[in-house]
Design an enzyme around this catalytic site. Sequence first.
Site, PDB file in Angstrom:
ATOM      1  N   LYS A 131      -2.567  -1.537   3.404  1.00 23.35           N
ATOM      2  CA  LYS A 131      -3.153  -2.881   3.535  1.00 23.35           C
ATOM      3  C   LYS A 131      -2.042  -3.908   3.517  1.00 23.35           C
ATOM      4  O   LYS A 131      -0.951  -3.701   2.979  1.00 23.35           O
ATOM      5  CB  LYS A 131      -4.151  -3.161   2.402  1.00 23.35           C
ATOM      6  CG  LYS A 131      -3.593  -3.097   0.970  1.00 23.35           C
ATOM      7  CD  LYS A 131      -2.870  -4.342   0.495  1.00 23.35           C
ATOM      8  CE  LYS A 131      -2.402  -4.198  -0.955  1.00 23.35           C
ATOM      9  NZ  LYS A 131      -1.512  -5.318  -1.380  1.00 23.35           N
ATOM     10  N   GLY A 144      -0.362  -0.992  -1.058  1.00 23.12           N
ATOM     11  CA  GLY A 144      -1.581  -0.396  -1.600  1.00 23.12           C
ATOM     12  C   GLY A 144      -1.729   1.087  -1.358  1.00 23.12           C
ATOM     13  O   GLY A 144      -2.855   1.598  -1.325  1.00 23.12           O
ATOM     14  N   GLY A 145      -0.626   1.813  -1.214  1.00 24.65           N
ATOM     15  CA  GLY A 145      -0.707   3.232  -0.900  1.00 24.65           C
ATOM     16  C   GLY A 145      -1.471   4.050  -1.923  1.00 24.65           C
ATOM     17  O   GLY A 145      -2.355   4.834  -1.569  1.00 24.65           O
ATOM     18  N   GLY A 146      -1.149   3.879  -3.193  1.00 16.22           N
ATOM     19  CA  GLY A 146      -1.843   4.636  -4.236  1.00 16.22           C
ATOM     20  C   GLY A 146      -3.315   4.284  -4.310  1.00 16.22           C
ATOM     21  O   GLY A 146      -4.169   5.157  -4.469  1.00 16.22           O
ATOM     22  N   SER A 195      -5.152   3.121  -1.852  1.00 21.10           N
ATOM     23  CA  SER A 195      -5.799   3.656  -0.658  1.00 21.10           C
ATOM     24  C   SER A 195      -6.039   5.159  -0.799  1.00 21.10           C
ATOM     25  O   SER A 195      -7.103   5.672  -0.418  1.00 21.10           O
ATOM     26  CB  SER A 195      -4.939   3.372   0.577  1.00 21.10           C
ATOM     27  OG  SER A 195      -5.599   3.791   1.750  1.00 21.10           O
ATOM     28  N   GLY A 249       5.764   1.461  -4.307  1.00 18.84           N
ATOM     29  CA  GLY A 249       6.399   0.248  -4.807  1.00 18.84           C
ATOM     30  C   GLY A 249       6.649  -0.768  -3.714  1.00 18.84           C
ATOM     31  O   GLY A 249       7.568  -1.587  -3.811  1.00 18.84           O
ATOM     32  N   GLY A 250       5.796  -0.742  -2.663  1.00 16.10           N
ATOM     33  CA  GLY A 250       6.026  -1.617  -1.533  1.00 16.10           C
ATOM     34  C   GLY A 250       5.016  -2.733  -1.371  1.00 16.10           C
ATOM     35  O   GLY A 250       5.155  -3.574  -0.488  1.00 16.10           O
ATOM     36  N   GLY A 251       3.945  -2.740  -2.166  1.00 16.88           N
ATOM     37  CA  GLY A 251       2.925  -3.775  -2.031  1.00 16.88           C
ATOM     38  C   GLY A 251       1.946  -3.521  -0.904  1.00 16.88           C
ATOM     39  O   GLY A 251       1.206  -4.425  -0.512  1.00 16.88           O
ATOM     40  N   ASP A 292      -7.147  -3.088  -6.500  1.00 17.65           N
ATOM     41  CA  ASP A 292      -7.121  -2.997  -5.039  1.00 17.65           C
ATOM     42  C   ASP A 292      -7.972  -1.858  -4.493  1.00 17.65           C
ATOM     43  O   ASP A 292      -8.207  -1.807  -3.281  1.00 17.65           O
ATOM     44  CB  ASP A 292      -5.685  -2.813  -4.538  1.00 17.65           C
ATOM     45  CG  ASP A 292      -4.864  -4.086  -4.607  1.00 17.65           C
ATOM     46  OD1 ASP A 292      -5.442  -5.154  -4.891  1.00 17.65           O
ATOM     47  OD2 ASP A 292      -3.644  -4.010  -4.379  1.00 17.65           O
ATOM     48  N   PRO A 312       5.142   3.490   1.791  1.00 13.88           N
ATOM     49  CA  PRO A 312       6.164   3.407   0.738  1.00 13.88           C
ATOM     50  C   PRO A 312       5.554   3.119  -0.631  1.00 13.88           C
ATOM     51  O   PRO A 312       4.635   2.308  -0.764  1.00 13.88           O
ATOM     52  CB  PRO A 312       7.044   2.236   1.198  1.00 13.88           C
ATOM     53  CG  PRO A 312       6.794   2.101   2.654  1.00 13.88           C
ATOM     54  CD  PRO A 312       5.375   2.511   2.872  1.00 13.88           C
TER      55      PRO A 312
END
Length: 309
Positions: free
Chosen positions: A11, A100-102, A104, A96-98, A136, A94
Amino acid sequence: MNLYDVPAPAKLNLFLHIVGRRADGYHLLQTVFRFIGLADTLHFESRGDGRIERVQPLPGVPADSDLTVRAARALQAATGTRQGVSIGLEKRIPMGGGLGGGSSDAASTLIALNRLWNTGLSRAELMRLALPLGADVPVFIFGQSAFAEGIGEILTAVPLPQRGYLVAQPDASVPTPVVYGAPDLTRDTPCITIADFLASTDSGALYGRNDMEPVVYRRFPEVSRAAQWLRSQGRGIVARMSGSGACLFAEFPDMQAAVLAEQEIAATMRVASKMADTSQAVQEPPVRFRLVQASPGLIEHPLRHWIAS
C-alpha cells in the site's frame, strides 16, 4: 485443499496527516490508502492436525511474532476450527519500508484461510479480527482505496484515477516506533474532509503531505538524501514517503511514464557504478537503493471478492 500464489499487495499512503493523539497514546490520523501491484506471495497447505507453522523462516522475525502465524491463530481461535495450515511466503515488499508488507500478509492470510477452512466470516467480522494485529491490517480486508481516520481503522471508500508509481527504497529501514515516539512529530495538523481530497485528484499533484517525513529525514539522513536525489532527476518527480518510511514514491499519470522513470534512474545508477569501478571522476548518486520499481496503482485489492459480504 490448498491455495497457492495468493497475492498480498503493498500500500501507499498518498498523504498522511497526524491530527491528534488519544489518551492511550495512539495517534489519530487522516490518510488515503492505495494498493499497488508490488506484492508478496503466500502459499497455504491445509493440515488436519491443527498445527500452524511457517514453511521457511523470515529473517529477524520469530515464528510467534510473524503476522501470518498470528493471523492464522486468531482466525482459528475465533472460529473454533480444528484445521491447521503450513504457510509459505515469498517476500518482495521491503520490510521497514512503510509499504504495509506485514499487514498485507496478515490480511491475505485471514482472507485465504477463511476460504480454505470454510469458516464463513463476513468482511466486517474479518476486519474486527484484523485490528488487534495492527492498525493497517483492516484496510487490506476492506479491499478498496480508502480515506482512513481514527488510528487508521475508520475507512471510507474513495474513487482514485488510474496512475503509475515509482517506488524506491533507500539503503535504510525505519522502525515505526521511533517515528511515532519522536517528540518533534507534528500531531496537530488540521482535519480535512473527503471532499477536500477528492477535489485534488484531477489536479495531477499529490495532496497534502506526510507529517512523518521531517522526523525521518532528520534521524535517517540517507532517506532525505534519496528524496532529494530523486527530485533532482527531472521528469516532474515529486518524491514522497509512504507511511513511516523508508520507502519513497512518485506518482505518474500512467504506467508508461513510471516505467520510463525507472529505466532512466536505473541507467543513471549503472553509469555511475561503472565509472566508479574504473576510477573515473563522476558524481555518484548520494544514496544507494535497495529497490527501484515501477508499479501500477490498483483499483481494488485482488482478493476483495474472496469474501462473500
